[in-house]
Design a protein around this motif. Sequence first.
Motif, PDB file in Angstrom:
ATOM      1  N   GLY A  35       0.803  -1.216   0.000  1.00  0.00           N
ATOM      2  CA  GLY A  35       0.000   0.000   0.000  1.00  0.00           C
ATOM      3  C   GLY A  35       0.831   1.259   0.000  1.00  0.00           C
ATOM      4  O   GLY A  35       2.044   1.230   0.173  1.00  0.00           O
ATOM      5  N   ASP A  36       0.143   2.383  -0.213  1.00  0.00           N
ATOM      6  CA  ASP A  36       0.783   3.684  -0.211  1.00  0.00           C
ATOM      7  C   ASP A  36       0.587   4.319   1.163  1.00  0.00           C
ATOM      8  O   ASP A  36      -0.329   5.101   1.382  1.00  0.00           O
ATOM      9  CB  ASP A  36       0.189   4.564  -1.307  1.00  0.00           C
ATOM     10  CG  ASP A  36       0.866   5.912  -1.399  1.00  0.00           C
ATOM     11  OD1 ASP A  36       1.895   6.119  -0.721  1.00  0.00           O
ATOM     12  OD2 ASP A  36       0.367   6.775  -2.140  1.00  0.00           O
ATOM     13  N   PHE A  37       1.431   3.935   2.094  1.00  0.00           N
ATOM     14  CA  PHE A  37       1.285   4.385   3.470  1.00  0.00           C
ATOM     15  C   PHE A  37       1.630   5.858   3.640  1.00  0.00           C
ATOM     16  O   PHE A  37       1.091   6.510   4.526  1.00  0.00           O
ATOM     17  CB  PHE A  37       2.130   3.515   4.400  1.00  0.00           C
ATOM     18  CG  PHE A  37       1.691   2.078   4.385  1.00  0.00           C
ATOM     19  CD1 PHE A  37       0.518   1.696   4.997  1.00  0.00           C
ATOM     20  CD2 PHE A  37       2.438   1.113   3.734  1.00  0.00           C
ATOM     21  CE1 PHE A  37       0.094   0.380   4.970  1.00  0.00           C
ATOM     22  CE2 PHE A  37       2.031  -0.200   3.704  1.00  0.00           C
ATOM     23  CZ  PHE A  37       0.850  -0.588   4.322  1.00  0.00           C
ATOM     24  N   SER A  38       2.503   6.384   2.800  1.00  0.00           N
ATOM     25  CA  SER A  38       2.864   7.797   2.910  1.00  0.00           C
ATOM     26  C   SER A  38       1.661   8.690   2.653  1.00  0.00           C
ATOM     27  O   SER A  38       1.443   9.667   3.368  1.00  0.00           O
ATOM     28  CB  SER A  38       3.998   8.138   1.942  1.00  0.00           C
ATOM     29  OG  SER A  38       5.179   7.498   2.341  1.00  0.00           O
ATOM     30  N   SER A  39       0.866   8.369   1.642  1.00  0.00           N
ATOM     31  CA  SER A  39      -0.305   9.209   1.366  1.00  0.00           C
ATOM     32  C   SER A  39      -1.349   9.059   2.466  1.00  0.00           C
ATOM     33  O   SER A  39      -2.052  10.010   2.794  1.00  0.00           O
ATOM     34  CB  SER A  39      -0.902   8.905  -0.008  1.00  0.00           C
ATOM     35  OG  SER A  39      -1.569   7.675  -0.016  1.00  0.00           O
ATOM     36  N   LYS A  40      -1.441   7.874   3.069  1.00  0.00           N
ATOM     37  CA  LYS A  40      -2.395   7.681   4.169  1.00  0.00           C
ATOM     38  C   LYS A  40      -2.006   8.527   5.374  1.00  0.00           C
ATOM     39  O   LYS A  40      -2.854   9.185   5.980  1.00  0.00           O
ATOM     40  CB  LYS A  40      -2.477   6.210   4.554  1.00  0.00           C
ATOM     41  CG  LYS A  40      -3.178   5.374   3.506  1.00  0.00           C
ATOM     42  CD  LYS A  40      -3.208   3.910   3.872  1.00  0.00           C
ATOM     43  CE  LYS A  40      -3.857   3.109   2.746  1.00  0.00           C
ATOM     44  NZ  LYS A  40      -3.894   1.683   3.012  1.00  0.00           N
ATOM     45  N   ILE A  41      -0.727   8.529   5.738  1.00  0.00           N
ATOM     46  CA  ILE A  41      -0.309   9.355   6.868  1.00  0.00           C
ATOM     47  C   ILE A  41      -0.399  10.834   6.498  1.00  0.00           C
ATOM     48  O   ILE A  41      -0.676  11.681   7.346  1.00  0.00           O
ATOM     49  CB  ILE A  41       1.100   8.968   7.397  1.00  0.00           C
ATOM     50  CG1 ILE A  41       1.366   9.618   8.764  1.00  0.00           C
ATOM     51  CG2 ILE A  41       2.190   9.372   6.437  1.00  0.00           C
ATOM     52  CD1 ILE A  41       0.435   9.231   9.849  1.00  0.00           C
ATOM     53  N   GLY A  42      -0.209  11.148   5.226  1.00  0.00           N
ATOM     54  CA  GLY A  42      -0.373  12.531   4.770  1.00  0.00           C
ATOM     55  C   GLY A  42      -1.785  13.039   4.994  1.00  0.00           C
ATOM     56  O   GLY A  42      -2.000  14.184   5.415  1.00  0.00           O
ATOM     57  N   SER A  86      12.811   2.503   3.953  1.00  0.00           N
ATOM     58  CA  SER A  86      12.447   3.704   3.191  1.00  0.00           C
ATOM     59  C   SER A  86      10.965   4.039   3.335  1.00  0.00           C
ATOM     60  O   SER A  86      10.602   5.218   3.338  1.00  0.00           O
ATOM     61  CB  SER A  86      12.823   3.555   1.722  1.00  0.00           C
ATOM     62  OG  SER A  86      12.164   2.446   1.136  1.00  0.00           O
ATOM     63  N   THR A  87      10.097   3.042   3.457  1.00  0.00           N
ATOM     64  CA  THR A  87       8.669   3.324   3.622  1.00  0.00           C
ATOM     65  C   THR A  87       8.421   4.078   4.925  1.00  0.00           C
ATOM     66  O   THR A  87       7.691   5.079   4.941  1.00  0.00           O
ATOM     67  CB  THR A  87       7.840   2.024   3.597  1.00  0.00           C
ATOM     68  OG1 THR A  87       8.027   1.391   2.333  1.00  0.00           O
ATOM     69  CG2 THR A  87       6.362   2.300   3.804  1.00  0.00           C
ATOM     70  N   LEU A  88       9.028   3.642   6.019  1.00  0.00           N
ATOM     71  CA  LEU A  88       8.864   4.338   7.294  1.00  0.00           C
ATOM     72  C   LEU A  88       9.448   5.744   7.225  1.00  0.00           C
ATOM     73  O   LEU A  88       8.841   6.701   7.715  1.00  0.00           O
ATOM     74  CB  LEU A  88       9.521   3.549   8.426  1.00  0.00           C
ATOM     75  CG  LEU A  88       8.916   2.187   8.758  1.00  0.00           C
ATOM     76  CD1 LEU A  88       9.715   1.519   9.875  1.00  0.00           C
ATOM     77  CD2 LEU A  88       7.464   2.303   9.138  1.00  0.00           C
ATOM     78  N   SER A  89      10.592   5.864   6.614  1.00  0.00           N
ATOM     79  CA  SER A  89      11.224   7.172   6.472  1.00  0.00           C
ATOM     80  C   SER A  89      10.357   8.116   5.629  1.00  0.00           C
ATOM     81  O   SER A  89      10.191   9.293   5.968  1.00  0.00           O
ATOM     82  CB  SER A  89      12.608   7.006   5.834  1.00  0.00           C
ATOM     83  OG  SER A  89      13.242   8.242   5.723  1.00  0.00           O
ATOM     84  N   ASP A  90       9.769   7.599   4.559  1.00  0.00           N
ATOM     85  CA  ASP A  90       8.883   8.408   3.705  1.00  0.00           C
ATOM     86  C   ASP A  90       7.631   8.842   4.467  1.00  0.00           C
ATOM     87  O   ASP A  90       7.138   9.954   4.288  1.00  0.00           O
ATOM     88  CB  ASP A  90       8.473   7.636   2.454  1.00  0.00           C
ATOM     89  CG  ASP A  90       9.628   7.413   1.497  1.00  0.00           C
ATOM     90  OD1 ASP A  90      10.678   8.072   1.639  1.00  0.00           O
ATOM     91  OD2 ASP A  90       9.473   6.556   0.594  1.00  0.00           O
ATOM     92  N   MET A  91       7.111   7.959   5.318  1.00  0.00           N
ATOM     93  CA  MET A  91       5.933   8.306   6.116  1.00  0.00           C
ATOM     94  C   MET A  91       6.239   9.454   7.071  1.00  0.00           C
ATOM     95  O   MET A  91       5.437  10.377   7.229  1.00  0.00           O
ATOM     96  CB  MET A  91       5.448   7.076   6.893  1.00  0.00           C
ATOM     97  CG  MET A  91       4.841   6.004   6.018  1.00  0.00           C
ATOM     98  SD  MET A  91       4.587   4.438   6.881  1.00  0.00           S
ATOM     99  CE  MET A  91       3.348   4.882   8.084  1.00  0.00           C
ATOM    100  N   VAL A  92       7.411   9.416   7.697  1.00  0.00           N
ATOM    101  CA  VAL A  92       7.821  10.480   8.609  1.00  0.00           C
ATOM    102  C   VAL A  92       7.976  11.791   7.845  1.00  0.00           C
ATOM    103  O   VAL A  92       7.494  12.842   8.280  1.00  0.00           O
ATOM    104  CB  VAL A  92       9.125  10.092   9.340  1.00  0.00           C
ATOM    105  CG1 VAL A  92       9.754  11.291  10.019  1.00  0.00           C
ATOM    106  CG2 VAL A  92       8.844   8.985  10.340  1.00  0.00           C
TER     107      VAL A  92
END
Length: 119
Positions: free
Chosen positions: A7-14, A39-45
Amino acid sequence: GRPSDKGDFSSKIGKIAAKFGRRLSFVCIGMAEGGEDFSTLSDMVTEAQSYGAVASFGKPSLDADSLSNIITTLATSLTTSVTEMTNLATGKARQVRMDITRERIGTPDDQYLTSDWIP
């Protein structure tokens, strides 16, 4: 695959960060062998920070001192979120306007009225 492939977790946290802005305190912790890709966790932050949220990423080594520091950071983050969302005089939850979406930090202002202004 890895869970991050699903999934696209960065857009969800956005979307969450756009609702809460600076009131959101967000911590990601990566726990695995040294060569793993976080990288996914880093992108979410990074995404959460772009809306003004207080966000951090920690990748502890697997020793007690490092794990203790990360858990302390997480506990501090949770306490900060609860404090931000509580009216300290009454002890009740603060009302958060959910009809307002915060912009990313550094978003240029529109020069003219556009369809983006109308929900």
